[in-house]
Scaffold this motif. Structure first.
Motif, PDB file in Angstrom:
ATOM      1  N   GLN A 805     -35.261 -14.118  -5.812  1.00 29.58           N
ATOM      2  CA  GLN A 805     -36.226 -13.679  -4.809  1.00 29.58           C
ATOM      3  C   GLN A 805     -35.583 -13.620  -3.428  1.00 29.58           C
ATOM      4  N   LEU A 806     -34.768 -14.624  -3.140  1.00 31.16           N
ATOM      5  CA  LEU A 806     -34.134 -14.694  -1.824  1.00 31.16           C
ATOM      6  C   LEU A 806     -33.186 -13.525  -1.603  1.00 31.16           C
ATOM      7  N   ILE A 807     -32.355 -13.234  -2.601  1.00 31.56           N
ATOM      8  CA  ILE A 807     -31.403 -12.130  -2.445  1.00 31.56           C
ATOM      9  C   ILE A 807     -32.146 -10.814  -2.294  1.00 31.56           C
ATOM     10  N   ALA A 808     -33.212 -10.642  -3.086  1.00 32.51           N
ATOM     11  CA  ALA A 808     -34.007  -9.417  -2.958  1.00 32.51           C
ATOM     12  C   ALA A 808     -34.608  -9.314  -1.557  1.00 32.51           C
ATOM     13  N   TYR A 809     -35.069 -10.436  -1.020  1.00 34.53           N
ATOM     14  CA  TYR A 809     -35.634 -10.440   0.337  1.00 34.53           C
ATOM     15  C   TYR A 809     -34.551 -10.141   1.374  1.00 34.53           C
ATOM     16  N   ALA A 810     -33.413 -10.797   1.215  1.00 36.58           N
ATOM     17  CA  ALA A 810     -32.332 -10.621   2.186  1.00 36.58           C
ATOM     18  C   ALA A 810     -31.843  -9.182   2.220  1.00 36.58           C
ATOM     19  N   LEU A 811     -31.868  -8.522   1.068  1.00 33.19           N
ATOM     20  CA  LEU A 811     -31.375  -7.146   0.979  1.00 33.19           C
ATOM     21  C   LEU A 811     -32.495  -6.120   1.114  1.00 33.19           C
ATOM     22  N   ASN A 812     -33.702  -6.589   1.456  1.00 33.16           N
ATOM     23  CA  ASN A 812     -34.859  -5.696   1.643  1.00 33.16           C
ATOM     24  C   ASN A 812     -35.156  -4.875   0.403  1.00 33.16           C
ATOM     25  N   GLU A 813     -35.051  -5.527  -0.754  1.00 27.97           N
ATOM     26  CA  GLU A 813     -35.328  -4.845  -2.010  1.00 27.97           C
ATOM     27  C   GLU A 813     -36.745  -5.152  -2.467  1.00 27.97           C
ATOM     28  N   LYS A 814     -37.359  -4.215  -3.156  1.00 22.25           N
ATOM     29  CA  LYS A 814     -38.694  -4.391  -3.718  1.00 22.25           C
ATOM     30  C   LYS A 814     -38.569  -4.918  -5.127  1.00 22.25           C
ATOM     31  N   ARG A 815     -39.116  -6.101  -5.376  1.00 22.99           N
ATOM     32  CA  ARG A 815     -39.094  -6.682  -6.711  1.00 22.99           C
ATOM     33  C   ARG A 815     -40.416  -6.420  -7.423  1.00 22.99           C
TER      34      ARG A 815
END
Length: 886
Positions: A805-815
């Protein structure tokens, strides 16, 4: 002018009206009498009687005579979602039409499904972790699943107890998936069968939780585990606890005492016997349906299901029913035993199976009088399956028991070939064992690996002589050492990512090998094991920092370790202590490593020790001594071409020191050197550190947007590795850059995440005061821009994120789970289910589909029910739209 009912134009009727018309006609009522009684035209009656089946509804419902039963139907569906209309008809003692009842039941099921979808859409995001997924259907345990739900509602610890092969793991996995939405922080499913060292239990649970939660070097793993769970709301499933029963009891008791919203579900052959425990004893599958003694029970249902997988079109007939019941009875309704027996149907009829099984069970029962009845039956089934294998398959089966968790073809060939089993024959033998249900074949990252159920693995191990078992453990240890050596050789090139993946997937085998060496304590095993555990980067690919430190320390304490190995181990231990911020211990350890290396004339180990001493002193604030040590290490590395990886790390560390000194140009030179070297070699891990370093230079230079770009690029590279230390460093950098750029909320979230991640393996920012002070500057900016309350809220949000979740947030990705779905909310259809779905979409009935696919109607019924559930629809006519949407 009046119009009579006979002159009214015929109109469509719904299913209820059609059934009433048909029933009245069968009772002898005339068409005119039916029209008068139902207040419809005679033409409508004639039209209705022209249909052989109920027509589709053509107008809104006006009510049904069974509507009053809706509450009772709902209650029965709550108790048993799979209950049939026939069973409802009997339970409700309904005297009306079964078709009328069926329509109300369909409407109730549809309403329930709609409400559930709405609840799912509104539910908070949940997390699932490594919950096993099975290709076979879940049979016969719905009542147990409901009981587990009730038990977990009233208790915080529930144990699923029963003998091996009873289905504990399968039930726990179904429960984990079924209950996951009730826990805000999700479910963690942790397999313990391969863990042999009970002191590693808290660390293994910490690793599997994946929360990167608070810990300090001086804390024990158990204390860190409790702290990580203190404010969580989740369900932990611990699978196969019997061999760690005391450690599990202690660890679980501590968790329950110090948390309020954590619940634990375990599977074990032995109960924990602690006050908080609620035991759910898993009984064998029954021979008859408890609701209808005239119907076959779950054991026979499982037999038909698994036999249908072995032989297309298999179904229980009147001719085979008694033989199937005999087999299931002789196997005591044990799921594993039934599945193994069904695998034999490719060579035997059901009657032959019953006869041979009977003879074999009688023989083996005599030889195992002391065991429980169920264990006798399970042992007999596995023994009988063993006897049906060829001699070479039997030998390979026993030898494969040396592996923990899983292995691939190359591993089996390297470790288990020899004697009567040629290397070239291993592939065919593995295929034979898979077909006999001895091995399970899994595909992970497009690679095939094999696994044994623990019961089968233990059985195979029991077939090895003491000398053969000792020899195999030695071969397995050397294979693990070779795996690490290969990874070391590939660590500065394009094979690095694959090497890291191989280390991760064989973590359990590496642990088992190290434990073997610590148990045997011979000079040979100690030399082999200490050689690979001294590999400095294992903390980034095979173990956590904490676990790697434990293994290194364990081997350093052995008196069979050579002086050369002791020097290497000490240098590696110094790195681990430095990363944890244990600076005083690190300094003493590294001094010892350098002293040993100088005595031995081992310049590679000396350079490694000096380099790490430089990092340690620099982090402690002594920049001059740090630079001196690092410079000396770099000078030595120039003369040691095989130490490329460590030479690159020394450049990275020198660049960090220069950045802290404000010497940005020098820092950039060191980072650019590594970036060029790593890029040229197609290496990714050190490249991620070089890119991070350039981001650090950009930050110090006031180029905040550029710093953000470098940090996100570095984080993308780190995704391929289990480098918690490096990922934490990058997240902190990104947080600082976001704070400096004015993005206060993102900075606060990332700062909370980074702080939690640092605590998971050591002290904040390596325990370096000048690094912590630098962070405080950016924390202050973020807090000022947001205000205290908003800052703390955002920081807490980051602290509770998982790594993904953190990496997705840091990279502005939609999970997917950002929208309220879970990773398993849209499960894939199996190939057979896809075929069936196409037939359903074409309008075929189940009987027609069964004819097309050469399967039993009952099998198709089960598949259709499953695919409707997976597609999230309640009616067959909705399948086409659901397939298009997918």
């Amino acid at each position: 002018m009046s119009i009579t009912t006979s002159e009214i134009e015929a109109r469509p009727v719904n299913s209820d009206e059609w059934q009433q018309i048909v029933d009245l006609r069968r009772a002898g009522v005339t068409i005119s009498g039916i029209a008068t009684r139902l207040q419809i035209s005679r033409n409508t009656v004639r039209r209705a009687l022209s249909f052989d089946e109920p027509p589709g509804d053509h107008r809104p419902r006006t009510g049904s005579s069974a509507d009053a039963l809706v509450p009772a139907i709902t209650a029965l569906l709550d108790e048993n979602p799979e209950i049939t209309v026939a069973q409802l008809h009997r339970s409700l003692q309904w005297n009306g039409s079964r078709n009328t009842l069926a329509q109300v039941v369909r409407r109730v099921r549809g309403d329930r499904a709609t409400r559930q979808r709405k609840r799912d859409e509104a539910a908070r995001t949940t997390i699932t972790s490594d919950i096993p997924r099975f290709s076979t259907s879940f049979v016969g345990r719905n009542d147990d699943l409901r009981q587990l739900r009730l038990s977990l509602g009233d208790n915080r610890l529930v144990t699923i107890a029963g003998p091996g092969g009873i289905g504990k793991t399968r039930l726990a996995a179904e429960a984990a998936m079924d209950f996951r939405r009730a826990f805000a922080d999700g479910v963690r499913f942790i397999e313990l069968a391969s863990l042999r060292n009970d002191t590693l239990l808290p660390q293994a649970i910490l690793d599997a939780l994946g929360f990167d939660d608070p810990d300090m070097p001086e804390r024990s793993a158990q204390e860190s585990l409790v702290e990580s769970l203190r404010h969580r709301h989740l369900l932990i499933v611990l699978d196969n606890c019997e061999h760690l029963i005391d450690a599990c009891a202690q660890s679980i008791s501590a968790i329950l005492r110090n948390t309020t919203h954590v619940k634990i579900l375990i599977t074990s052959r032995e109960i924990l016997a602690i006050p908080d425990e609620r035991v759910h004893v898993l009984d064998p599958l029954s021979m008859t349906d408890e609701h209808d003694p005239e119907r076959a029970g779950a054991a026979m249902e499982l037999f038909e299901n698994r036999a249908g997988a072995a032989i297309a079109g298999f179904s229980i007939t009147d001719a085979s029913r008694d033989a199937v019941r005999q087999v299931c009875t002789q196997l005591d309704g044990m799921p594993l035993a039934i599945e193994l027996a069904c695998a034999r149907l490719n060579a035997l009829s059901v009657n032959d199976l019953a006869a041979r099984l009977d003879d074999r069970l009688s023989l083996l029962t005599v030889g195992n009088r002391g065991g429980p009845d169920r264990h006798r039956s399970l042992h007999a089934t596995v023994e009988w399956s063993y006897d049906l294998c060829t001699a070479q398959e039997q030998i390979l089966w026993a030898r494969l028991s040396v592996f923990a968790e899983g292995f691939d073809l190359a591993m089996a060939e390297s470790v288990c070939a020899g004697g009567p089993v040629d290397t070239g024959a291993v592939l065919d033998l593995l295929a034979g064992l898979v077909s006999r249900s001895v091995l399970r074949r899994d595909v992970e990252n497009e690679r095939v690996r094999f696994r044994m159920l623990e019961t089968i693995r233990h059985f195979g191990a029991g077939k090895l002589s003491a000398d053969e078992a000792l020899r195999l453990r030695g071969v397995h240890l050397r294979w693990c050492a070779d795996l690490v050596t290969s990874a070391r050789k590939a660590w500065t090139g394009r094979g690095q990512e694959r090497a890291g993946g191989r280390l991760r997937e064989n973590r359990a085998n590496l642990r088992l090998a190290l434990q073997t060496a610590l148990t045997d304590r011979t000079e040979e095993t100690t030399s082999v094991a200490s050689g690979f555990v001294a590999t400095w980067f294992l903390w980034s690919s095979a173990f956590s920092v904490r676990e790697h430190r434990m293994w290194v320390t364990s081997f350093l304490n052995l008196d069979t370790v050579t002086e050369t190995r002791a020097a290497q181990l000490s240098a590696t231990l110094g790195v681990l202590q430095t990363m944890q911020g244990d600076r005083g211990e690190a300094g003493r350890t590294l001094d010892d490593a350098a002293r040993r290396a100088r005595t031995l004339g081992d310049e590679a180990t000396l350079a490694f020790a000096l380099q790490t001493q430089g990092l340690n002193t620099y982090l402690g604030g002594d920049f001059e001594a740090g630079e001196r040590h690092l410079a000396e290490a770099l000078r030595l590395y120039e003369q040691i071409p095989e130490s490329t990886d460590l030479m690159w790390t020394a450049h990275i560390e020198m660049g960090m020191l220069c950045s802290s000194n404000g010497e940005t140009a020098r820092a950039a030179e060191h980072f650019e050197f590594v970036r060029a070297q790593a890029s040229g070699a197609d290496e990714k891990w050190m490249l991620s550190y070089a890119v991070y370093g350039l981001g650090l230079v950009a930050l110090v230079s006031g180029r905040y947007q550029r710093a953000t770009e470098y940090a996100t690029a570095s984080l993308c590279l780190k995704r391929a590795f289990d480098d918690t230390v490096g990922a934490t460093l990058v997240i902190d950098l990104l947080a600082w850059a976001e704070a400096a750029s004015g993005a206060g909320e993102r900075a606060a979230v990332l700062l909370g995440a980074a702080s939690s991640m640092w605590d998971s393996f050591g002290m904040q920012l390596y325990g370096s005061r000048h690094w912590v002070q630098r962070r405080e500057v950016y924390e202050s900016r973020a807090r000022t821009s947001l205000g205290d309350a908003a800052y703390e809220h955002a920081r807490h949000r980051g602290a509770t994120m998982s790594m993904s979740q953190l990496i997705a947030y840091a990279l502005n990705e939609k999970r997917p789970d950002d929208a309220g779905a879970t990773p398993h909310s849209n499960p894939e259809l199996s190939p057979r289910e896809r075929d069936i779905a196409q037939y359903v979409a074409e309008g075929l009935t189940n009987r027609e589909i069964a004819a097309h696919m050469v399967l039993s109607v009952r099998t198709i019924d089960g598949h259709v029910s499953n695919l409707l559930r997976k597609l999230g629809v309640t009616r067959r006519r909705q399948v086409t739209a659901a397939l298009i949407e997918r």
